[in-house]
Design an enzyme around this catalytic site. Structure first.
Site, PDB file in Angstrom:
ATOM      1  CB  SER A 144      -0.814   0.060   1.261  1.00 43.23           C
ATOM      2  OG  SER A 144      -1.575   1.545   1.083  1.00 43.23           O
ATOM      3  CE1 TYR A 157      -3.684  -2.583   5.478  1.00 47.03           C
ATOM      4  CE2 TYR A 157      -3.275  -0.268   4.416  1.00 47.03           C
ATOM      5  CZ  TYR A 157      -3.818  -1.178   4.256  1.00 47.03           C
ATOM      6  OH  TYR A 157      -3.517  -1.924   2.838  1.00 47.03           O
ATOM      7  CB  ALA A 159       3.912  -0.449  10.508  1.00 53.35           C
TER       8      ALA A 159
END
Length: 253
Positions: A144, A157, A159
């Protein structure tokens, strides 16, 4: 190599998270390109819905819970014993929960890292062991843009997705001897159920601010699937250890 390097005829590809969103779009496109697709998710009904949308034959639904990482390697071995060696896999399965640091707890951290990162390592372990090494294999992780930028309330998220990018670089070197390439895509906000959940966790103004960060508008699952298929294909046979942002100009904004 095929004269048409995007031709997946005769190849078998595992798609995790194939029940919806980017995973479903990847499965649909890979089937259109000639692949036999193994569809993974937790819900057999939604997997069957995806399977019904695929062209061609030889596709298989293989439900399995990504949180059971200690059994993923053996699951891959079972899949190959039943259906034949895999030529590649794309790891779309993941979880995202918006939670500010004041609400941080170990369970939230462990669950996010477990599903988004540990499962990728466990599947890779099984893929490496059970394949035809005379043929180049390919792995694509779906990370992402959150792994490249800072987003309020999305730090764990982000990380986990940054971890996937690091995993890509490490595994790309470790798996060279196994004739496997490892690459990664990093989408920005894509019009999926996950985006709808993100929207529901924000005020209208907050979500609109996020949308405004995308000069080319929100992406569609097919936009990411196109990038994934390229990286899995023979067209990318000399591309390794790359994280490809698929983000509608987000990083340039």
């Amino acid at each position: 190599m095929s004269i048409q390097p995007m031709d997946f005829s005769g190849k078998r590809v595992l798609v995790t998270g194939a029940s919806s969103g980017i995973g479903r779009a990847c499965a649909v496109l890979l089937a259109e390109l000639g692949a036999k697709v193994i569809l993974n998710g937790r819900n057999i009904q939604t997997l069957q819905h995806t399977a019904e949308s695929l062209v061609g034959g030889g596709h298989v639904c293989a439900p399995f819970d990504m949180t059971d990482t200690d059994k993923l390697c053996d699951w891959i071995k079972t899949l190959t014993a039943e259906h034949g060696y895999l030529d590649g896999f794309v790891h779309c399965a993941g979880v995202q929960v918006t939670k500010p640091i004041r609400l941080f707890d170990q369970a939230f951290f462990d669950d996010t890292m477990h599903v988004n990162l540990a499962s990728a390592m466990a599947i890779t372990q099984g893929f490496r062991l059970k394949r035809d090494r005379t043929k180049q294999g390919a792995i694509v992780f779906v990370a992402s843009i959150a792994g490249l930028i800072g987003q309020t309330g999305n730090t764990v998220y982000g990380a986990s997705k940054a971890g996937l990018m690091s995993l890509t670089r490490g595994l790309s070197m470790e798996l060279l001897r196994d004739n496997i390439r490892v690459n990664c895509v990093a989408p920005a906000l894509v019009a999926t159920d996950m985006a709808e959940r993100t929207k529901a966790s924000m005020t209208e103004a907050q979500f609109q601010h996020m949308v405004n960060q995308h000069p080319m508008g929100l992406g569609q699952p097919e936009d990411v699937a196109n990038a994934v298929a390229f990286l899995l294909s023979d067209a990318a046979k000399w591309i390794n250890a790359v994280t490809l942002p698929v983000e509608g100009g987000y990083l340039a904004n």
